[in-house]
Enzyme design. Structure first.
Site, PDB file in Angstrom:
ATOM      1  CE  LYS A  13      -2.025  -0.989   3.875  1.00 59.07           C
ATOM      2  NZ  LYS A  13      -1.102  -2.188   4.317  1.00 59.07           N
ATOM      3  NE  ARG A  88      -4.082  -0.962   9.704  1.00 63.78           N
ATOM      4  CZ  ARG A  88      -3.039  -0.527   9.284  1.00 63.78           C
ATOM      5  NH1 ARG A  88      -2.964   0.606   8.938  1.00 63.78           N
ATOM      6  NH2 ARG A  88      -2.026  -1.188   9.075  1.00 63.78           N
ATOM      7  NE  ARG A 127       7.205  -2.826   6.313  1.00 60.34           N
ATOM      8  CZ  ARG A 127       6.100  -2.549   6.348  1.00 60.34           C
ATOM      9  NH1 ARG A 127       5.289  -1.780   5.447  1.00 60.34           N
ATOM     10  NH2 ARG A 127       5.205  -3.145   7.476  1.00 60.34           N
ATOM     11  NE  ARG A 160       6.780  -0.562  10.381  1.00 53.71           N
ATOM     12  CZ  ARG A 160       5.689  -0.369   9.877  1.00 53.71           C
ATOM     13  NH1 ARG A 160       5.609   0.065   8.675  1.00 53.71           N
ATOM     14  NH2 ARG A 160       4.479  -1.082  10.190  1.00 53.71           N
ATOM     15  NE  ARG A 171       1.620  -4.820  11.542  1.00 53.71           N
ATOM     16  CZ  ARG A 171       2.895  -4.419  10.797  1.00 53.71           C
ATOM     17  NH1 ARG A 171       3.879  -4.936  10.984  1.00 53.71           N
ATOM     18  NH2 ARG A 171       2.582  -3.602   9.630  1.00 53.71           N
TER      19      ARG A 171
HETATM   20  P1  ADP Z   1       1.504  -1.455   7.433  1.00 53.07           P
HETATM   21  O1  ADP Z   1       2.442  -0.701   6.656  1.00 53.07           O
HETATM   22  O2  ADP Z   1       1.971  -2.874   7.781  1.00 53.07           O
HETATM   23  O3  ADP Z   1       0.190  -1.792   6.806  1.00 53.07           O
HETATM   24  P2  ADP Z   1       1.020   0.886   9.361  1.00 53.07           P
HETATM   25  O4  ADP Z   1       2.404   1.578   9.263  1.00 53.07           O
HETATM   26  O5  ADP Z   1      -0.118   1.237   8.300  1.00 53.07           O
HETATM   27  O6  ADP Z   1       1.372  -0.750   8.713  1.00 53.07           O
HETATM   28  O7  ADP Z   1       0.662   0.890  10.610  1.00 53.07           O
HETATM   29  C1  ADP Z   1       1.478   0.099  11.844  1.00 53.07           C
HETATM   30  C2  ADP Z   1       0.655   0.195  12.858  1.00 53.07           C
HETATM   31  O8  ADP Z   1       0.053   1.304  13.283  1.00 53.07           O
HETATM   32  C3  ADP Z   1      -0.793  -0.812  12.723  1.00 53.07           C
HETATM   33  O9  ADP Z   1      -0.328  -2.102  13.247  1.00 53.07           O
HETATM   34  C4  ADP Z   1      -1.665  -0.170  14.025  1.00 53.07           C
HETATM   35  O10 ADP Z   1      -0.881  -0.656  15.141  1.00 53.07           O
HETATM   36  C5  ADP Z   1      -1.249   1.228  13.759  1.00 53.07           C
HETATM   37  N1  ADP Z   1      -2.453   2.070  12.827  1.00 53.07           N
HETATM   38  C6  ADP Z   1      -1.968   2.528  11.677  1.00 53.07           C
HETATM   39  N2  ADP Z   1      -3.148   3.169  11.310  1.00 53.07           N
HETATM   40  C7  ADP Z   1      -4.197   2.642  11.793  1.00 53.07           C
HETATM   41  C8  ADP Z   1      -5.557   2.754  11.882  1.00 53.07           C
HETATM   42  N3  ADP Z   1      -6.409   3.498  10.691  1.00 53.07           N
HETATM   43  N4  ADP Z   1      -6.230   2.441  12.742  1.00 53.07           N
HETATM   44  C9  ADP Z   1      -5.794   1.943  13.939  1.00 53.07           C
HETATM   45  N5  ADP Z   1      -4.352   1.558  14.047  1.00 53.07           N
HETATM   46  C10 ADP Z   1      -3.686   2.186  13.249  1.00 53.07           C
HETATM   47  P1  ADP Z   2       2.373  -1.767   3.132  1.00 54.06           P
HETATM   48  O1  ADP Z   2       2.263  -0.260   3.170  1.00 54.06           O
HETATM   49  O2  ADP Z   2       1.062  -2.301   2.549  1.00 54.06           O
HETATM   50  O3  ADP Z   2       2.614  -2.491   4.553  1.00 54.06           O
HETATM   51  P2  ADP Z   2       4.786  -1.564   1.734  1.00 54.06           P
HETATM   52  O4  ADP Z   2       4.549  -0.610   0.701  1.00 54.06           O
HETATM   53  O5  ADP Z   2       5.661  -1.111   3.051  1.00 54.06           O
HETATM   54  O6  ADP Z   2       3.503  -2.260   2.417  1.00 54.06           O
HETATM   55  O7  ADP Z   2       5.585  -2.821   1.241  1.00 54.06           O
HETATM   56  C1  ADP Z   2       6.134  -4.166   2.265  1.00 54.06           C
HETATM   57  C2  ADP Z   2       7.593  -4.442   1.745  1.00 54.06           C
HETATM   58  O8  ADP Z   2       7.274  -5.099   0.386  1.00 54.06           O
HETATM   59  C3  ADP Z   2       8.463  -3.453   1.449  1.00 54.06           C
HETATM   60  O9  ADP Z   2       9.648  -3.911   1.875  1.00 54.06           O
HETATM   61  C4  ADP Z   2       8.296  -3.103   0.023  1.00 54.06           C
HETATM   62  O10 ADP Z   2       9.821  -2.603  -0.744  1.00 54.06           O
HETATM   63  C5  ADP Z   2       8.059  -4.467  -0.541  1.00 54.06           C
HETATM   64  N1  ADP Z   2       7.195  -4.326  -1.770  1.00 54.06           N
HETATM   65  C6  ADP Z   2       6.353  -3.697  -1.979  1.00 54.06           C
HETATM   66  N2  ADP Z   2       5.699  -3.775  -3.136  1.00 54.06           N
HETATM   67  C7  ADP Z   2       6.169  -4.994  -3.811  1.00 54.06           C
HETATM   68  C8  ADP Z   2       6.073  -5.726  -4.910  1.00 54.06           C
HETATM   69  N3  ADP Z   2       5.007  -5.665  -5.818  1.00 54.06           N
HETATM   70  N4  ADP Z   2       6.674  -6.931  -5.001  1.00 54.06           N
HETATM   71  C9  ADP Z   2       7.899  -7.141  -4.112  1.00 54.06           C
HETATM   72  N5  ADP Z   2       7.969  -6.508  -2.898  1.00 54.06           N
HETATM   73  C10 ADP Z   2       7.138  -5.299  -2.721  1.00 54.06           C
END
Ligand code: ADP
Ligand code: ADP
Ligand code: ZN
Length: 214
Positions: A13, A88, A127, A160, A171
């Protein structure tokens, strides 16, 4: 244009939201990034959020909703935004709809980046996040030029805490229970688009551009 990114943690995302923001000239708003900035600055909000984030649980809706409503008031949101990590939960989506409706607006696109659970652990353990600018990389799929050093700002990269496999499992189950129902929610609102997130990053992005329009 108001866009929501849906998908499991690690689906890509953030990666895609940054590309969308750059192409369409709208801000990328990541609630996770906002919480991490608050943790870094040791604010009261950061302290509260950290207790949930460390366990891989969601921060309570009321904390997130107030935060995002304040963010929307900033000038850069005038032409829309791409939301990454919000909403979320169903109550968060309802709060967003209500706020938009009050201004005669609505979500334009909810893009679900589909990646099966078996790919997620690998995505997350590889990541790396920059401590300086928040850029994200992957040791295998999107490596930096110099190992452990951010291409964009030169700061160091970290894994992280909540990307460690134990927390990722939690998660993922939180995602299936609380966030996945949003796919149906936005399908009913007739704004859902699904893309195959297992493809390489550029292909995923071109599929998204096909949905949004060039
Ligand atoms: P990811 O990149 O893996 O999708 P995020 O960076 O978006 O993770 O979120 C990391 C953490 O921050 C989540 O596991 C949650 O604890 C918190 N968080 C982020 N956005 C929200 C939301 N909209 N509602 C509740 N918790 C959130
Ligand atoms: P999210 O925001 O949904 O948690 P991220 O954009 O941070 O996800 O991506 C999660 C991990 O996967 C990062 O290390 C990113 O560089 C990698 N990644 C993202 N898109 C792809 C893809 N299409 N193929 C392989 N790795 C990816
Ligand atoms: Zn950086």
């Amino acid at each position: 244009m108001k866009i929501i990114m849906l998908g499991a943690p690690g689906a890509g995302k953030g990666t895609q939201a940054k590309k969308i923001a750059a192409k369409y000239g709208i801000p990328h708003i990541s609630t996770g990034d906002i919480f991490r900035a608050n943790i870094k600055n040791n604010t009261e909000l950061g302290q509260k959020a950290k207790t949930y984030m460390d366990k891989g649980e969601l921060v309570p809706d009321e904390l997130v909703v107030d935060l995002i409503m304040d963010r929307f008031k900033e000038a850069d949101c005038a032409n829309g935004y791409v939301l990454d990590g919000f909403p979320r939960t169903i109550p968060q989506a309802e709060a967003l709809d209500k706020a938009l409706k009050a201004q005669g607006e609505a979500v334009d696109f909810a893009i679900n980046v589909e990646v099966p659970d078996e790919n997620i652990i690998n995505r997350m353990s590889g990541r790396r996040a920059c401590v300086g600018c928040g850029a994200t990389y992957h040791i295998e799929f999107n490596p930096t030029k110099v190992e452990g050093v951010c291409d964009a700002c030169g700061e160091k990269l970290i894994l992280r805490d909540d990307d460690k496999p134990e927390t990722v499992k939690n998660r993922l189950s939180v995602y299936h229970e609380q966030t996945q129902p949003l796919i149906d929610y936005y399908a009913k609102a007739d704004v859902l688009a699904e893309v195959d997130g297992t493809q390489d990053m550029e292909k995923v992005f071109s599929d998204i551009v096909n949905v949004l329009g060039a």
